[in-house]
Design an enzyme around this catalytic site. Structure first.
Site, PDB file in Angstrom:
ATOM      1  CG  HIS A  46       0.895 -22.169 -14.103  1.00  0.00           C
ATOM      2  ND1 HIS A  46       2.719 -21.926 -13.847  1.00  0.00           N
ATOM      3  CD2 HIS A  46       0.254 -22.934 -14.476  1.00  0.00           C
ATOM      4  CE1 HIS A  46       2.457 -23.600 -14.859  1.00  0.00           C
ATOM      5  NE2 HIS A  46       1.411 -23.550 -14.194  1.00  0.00           N
ATOM      6  CD  GLU A  88      -4.286 -27.297 -17.659  1.00  0.00           C
ATOM      7  OE1 GLU A  88      -4.904 -27.220 -18.860  1.00  0.00           O
ATOM      8  OE2 GLU A  88      -3.299 -27.353 -17.064  1.00  0.00           O
ATOM      9  CG  ASP A  96       5.354 -20.159 -13.310  1.00  0.00           C
ATOM     10  OD1 ASP A  96       3.918 -19.147 -13.151  1.00  0.00           O
ATOM     11  OD2 ASP A  96       5.439 -20.948 -14.277  1.00  0.00           O
ATOM     12  CD  GLU A 154       1.689 -27.724 -14.037  1.00  0.00           C
ATOM     13  OE1 GLU A 154       1.038 -26.463 -14.448  1.00  0.00           O
ATOM     14  OE2 GLU A 154       0.846 -28.994 -14.185  1.00  0.00           O
ATOM     15  CG  ASN A 202      -1.348 -30.900 -11.362  1.00  0.00           C
ATOM     16  OD1 ASN A 202      -1.592 -29.716 -10.905  1.00  0.00           O
ATOM     17  ND2 ASN A 202      -0.732 -30.347 -13.280  1.00  0.00           N
TER      18      ASN A 202
HETATM   19  C1  XIL Z   1       3.188 -26.625 -20.738  1.00  0.00           C
HETATM   20  C2  XIL Z   1       5.307 -26.639 -21.015  1.00  0.00           C
HETATM   21  O1  XIL Z   1       5.396 -25.203 -19.634  1.00  0.00           O
HETATM   22  C3  XIL Z   1       5.381 -26.075 -21.891  1.00  0.00           C
HETATM   23  O2  XIL Z   1       6.535 -26.461 -22.791  1.00  0.00           O
HETATM   24  C4  XIL Z   1       4.133 -26.645 -23.459  1.00  0.00           C
HETATM   25  O3  XIL Z   1       4.399 -25.497 -24.564  1.00  0.00           O
HETATM   26  C5  XIL Z   1       2.973 -26.025 -23.214  1.00  0.00           C
HETATM   27  O4  XIL Z   1       2.652 -27.064 -21.753  1.00  0.00           O
HETATM   28  N1  XIL Z   1      -0.246 -26.368 -17.023  1.00  0.00           N
HETATM   29  C6  XIL Z   1       0.866 -27.820 -16.864  1.00  0.00           C
HETATM   30  C7  XIL Z   1       1.732 -28.354 -17.842  1.00  0.00           C
HETATM   31  O5  XIL Z   1      -0.112 -28.942 -16.550  1.00  0.00           O
HETATM   32  O6  XIL Z   1       1.385 -29.285 -18.012  1.00  0.00           O
HETATM   33  C8  XIL Z   1       1.810 -27.301 -18.883  1.00  0.00           C
HETATM   34  O7  XIL Z   1       3.343 -27.261 -19.728  1.00  0.00           O
HETATM   35  C9  XIL Z   1       2.081 -25.307 -18.186  1.00  0.00           C
HETATM   36  C10 XIL Z   1      -0.005 -25.591 -17.897  1.00  0.00           C
END
Ligand code: XIL
Length: 610
Positions: free
Chosen positions: A238, A160, A269, A267, A202
């Site tokens: 996401h 990020e 979802d 990631e 990422n």
């Molecule tokens: C999130 C975790 O899932 C949570 O448990 C934590 O509180 C915050 O981080 N992008 C990412 C991940 O790269 O590392 C993040 O994970 C979600 C967003």
């Protein structure tokens, strides 16, 4: 020449990876196919973010190892988890995951070495010189990557780093300490510590084509051109159900692949729009299917990782982003009780077909997944109005759902509340963005006469922030109140049309009350009047919205209903860091796009005061 060499080299590394035991073994225990048994056939990684904090739950471990051939430590490898104090490393939690992965032949995606979150204060508030900061970065990366050399074949090296507007690098502690080259240094240090590991950049909201994904592309292209050891780009993915643009994602994968990079879905979802019923499970399955198909169709996409195993432990329920405790957020492949959801079967089906196996879902079952429910809305169910008692003008407001608007009431627009008497005040303490140490709260009241509906909003805010952003486009980055109305006859509208307005009233109006600035979607259709004044606790907005305009005409009658939402944006210096929201149907801040998540105002005739 160099480029060709590089491609072949990557391919070799990749083939070596594919031939690790994880890919060969682990057949399904019985004949029933699992995600991983099918993925293995295509030499593909299907993964999940995992945390040993759920290992007390046997079904969690069982599902994780049965279905996935890859895992990502959800938080266990982040900086503050493994390196809480300078020179002090704690690997226990990550090691538990490593053990688990080994036992079950799963490949570990290391996540993440360099990020602006999960950064301990000794780094983020550290007063290092550039050279010292580079040393800190080097120590961290060489210790962590070095320790897991040969055991963690893929790392998200930098996470990020691009800002949300896509204008360039985010201003993170690392950038402030080291400068723009912290990104390439991180990759070089990781490569030095484990030359075999595949190194990824990422990011989120960079899956399809957008200004932000252009910025990522530009950055990695430059890294590749200069020979920085980067092997891939992670697309976090996401999503919210129904918003995925797979053509854009395919195009993005292609251009990244043509740089010689791999792409992975890291990631995934897919959250419910808050006001949804479980009918959304079908289009959610469609999203999973489409994204996985896009990945499998791309020669460059090598893994598909979901951010968690089952809905119960999804970060979207527990992130403090305002989704907490919201059981309607069901973003993953397994439900709270580890039952496979339609999305699971969609993924299973596509993995099976891709491996040349049998279809698992019929065409009819697939067709259902292609349609969004018309209005992802549950109707606002209101309890019957109570009899009013003498002290109260109207029935009680219904928490986050309905507010009874007394009319006719005589209100003067002067920033004073003496004429608001015992009109019910509603306090709001929820929203989509609530910082841990939130100090912003708001109270509001609504009333009407024959010509206007009036709003009184008191915001508690210790420091008023305004004058730093362009009020036409970025008013919501500063302290401001938003009033939303749907004055059309259709309260289930899922998109804006004339008659639906977002009225943004920035606190900046304090400075120049004569030149009132009102912003927000369709707000120029309506001649809003407002007064913004400073109060002891923060600020107050008193506003009047006409009942007759070019786009609507309304005469208040008893029980007339209009769509209504109210929110407050809070800033403590930079951009918006707080978002308080009243409607319980909109904890994800969707009201600026989707009026179906508003609550309601219900007009209530009262005896005129004498
Ligand atoms: C999130 C975790 O899932 C949570 O448990 C934590 O509180 C915050 O981080 N992008 C990412 C991940 O790269 O590392 C993040 O994970 C979600 C967003």
């Amino acid at each position: 020449m160099f480029r060709h060499f590089r491609c072949w080299f990557l391919l070799m590394v990749y083939l070596v990876l594919l031939n690790t035991p994880a890919m060969q073994s682990v057949a399904a225990q019985d004949d029933k196919p699992t995600l991983r048994s099918l993925a293995d056939k295509s030499h593909f990684y299907i993964g999940a973010a995992a945390s040993p904090s759920h290992f007390g739950d046997p079904a969690y471990k069982e599902t994780l190892s049965r279905e996935f051939n890859m895992l990502t430590p959800e938080n266990e490898a982040k900086f503050s988890s493994v390196h809480p104090e300078q020179g002090q490393y704690t690997f226990q939690s990550f090691d538990i995951l490593l053990e688990f992965a080994k036992e079950h032949n799963m490949v570990v995606r290391g996540h993440t070495l360099v990020w602006h979150q999960f950064l301990p204060a000794w780094v983020s508030k550290g007063t290092f010189s550039r050279d010292e900061a580079i040393q800190v970065l080097h120590d961290h990366i060489s210790t962590v990557v070095g320790r897991y050399k040969g055991r963690v074949p893929i790392w998200d090296v930098v996470n990020e780093a691009i800002d949300d507007a896509g204008s360039g690098l985010r201003d993170t502690p690392w950038r402030k300490l080291i400068g723009d080259d912290y990104v390439e240094l991180a990759f070089r240090f990781a490569h030095e510590a484990d030359p075999e590991a595949l190194l990824f950049y990422n990011d989120y909201s960079t899956e399809g084509l957008s200004t932000k994904s252009d910025a990522v592309y530009k950055m990695v292209k430059d890294l590749v051109a200069r020979g920085v050891p980067i092997n891939g780009v992670g697309l976090q993915s996401h999503f919210t159900v129904g918003e995925m643009d797979t053509a854009g994602i395919a195009a993005n994968m292609k251009r990244l692949g043509e740089l010689g990079l791999q792409v992975q879905i890291t990631e995934m979802d897919d959250r419910y729009p808050v006001n949804s019923t479980d009918a959304i499970l079908q289009p959610q399955a469609g999203d999973y299917r489409k994204l996985l198909a896009t990945c499998l169709d791309s020669p460059y996409c090598t893994a598909f990782v979901t951010w968690g195993v089952n809905d119960l432990y999804s970060w979207l329920r527990n992130s403090g982003l305002g989704f907490y405790d919201n059981p309607t957020v069901k973003p993953l492949l397994f439900d709270d009780a580890y039952q496979p959801k339609p999305a699971y079967y969609a993924v299973l089906d596509i993995l099976s077909r891709h491996a040349g196996g049998a279809a698992i879902l019929s065409d009819a079952e697939l067709a259902v997944m292609d349609t969004m429910p018309v209005a992802p809305v549950v109707e606002v169910k209101l309890p019957p109005p109570r009899k009013t008692d003498a002290a109260q003008l109207t029935p009680d407001p219904v928490d986050g759902a309905a507010y009874y608007v007394p009319f006719p009431v005589a209100i003067t627009l002067d920033g004073q509340d003496d004429d608001w008497g015992n009109i019910p005040r509603v306090s709001v303490d929820k929203g989509s963005l609530i910082p841990a140490n939130n100090t912003t709260t708001m109270r509001f009241a609504v009333a009407a006469d024959a010509a206007y509906v009036y709003f009184l909003v008191d915001v508690e805010d210790s420091k008023l922030i305004y004058g730093k952003h362009d009020l036409a486009n970025e008013w919501y980055q500063e302290d401001s109140v938003e009033i939303y109305l749907n004055m059309t006859s259709n309260l289930k509208l899922v998109a804006y049309e004339p008659g639906v307005v977002q009225i943004g009233i920035p606190v900046a109006n304090i400075a120049n009350p004569k030149a009132l600035v009102i912003s927000g979607r369709n707000s120029s259709d309506v001649d809003v009047q407002a007064v913004v004044v400073k109060t002891d606790e923060g600020y107050r907005v008193e506003a009047a919205v006409p009942l007759v305009t070019d786009v609507w005409s309304m005469t208040p009658i008893r029980l007339a209903k209009v769509g209504f939402q109210i929110a407050v944006n809070g800033s403590s210096g930079e951009g918006r860091d707080t978002k308080m929201i009243w409607s319980r149907y909109d904890m994800q801040d969707q009201s600026y796009m989707n009026p179906s998540v508003f609550g309601q105002l219900i007009f209530w005739r009262v005896k005129p005061a004498n």
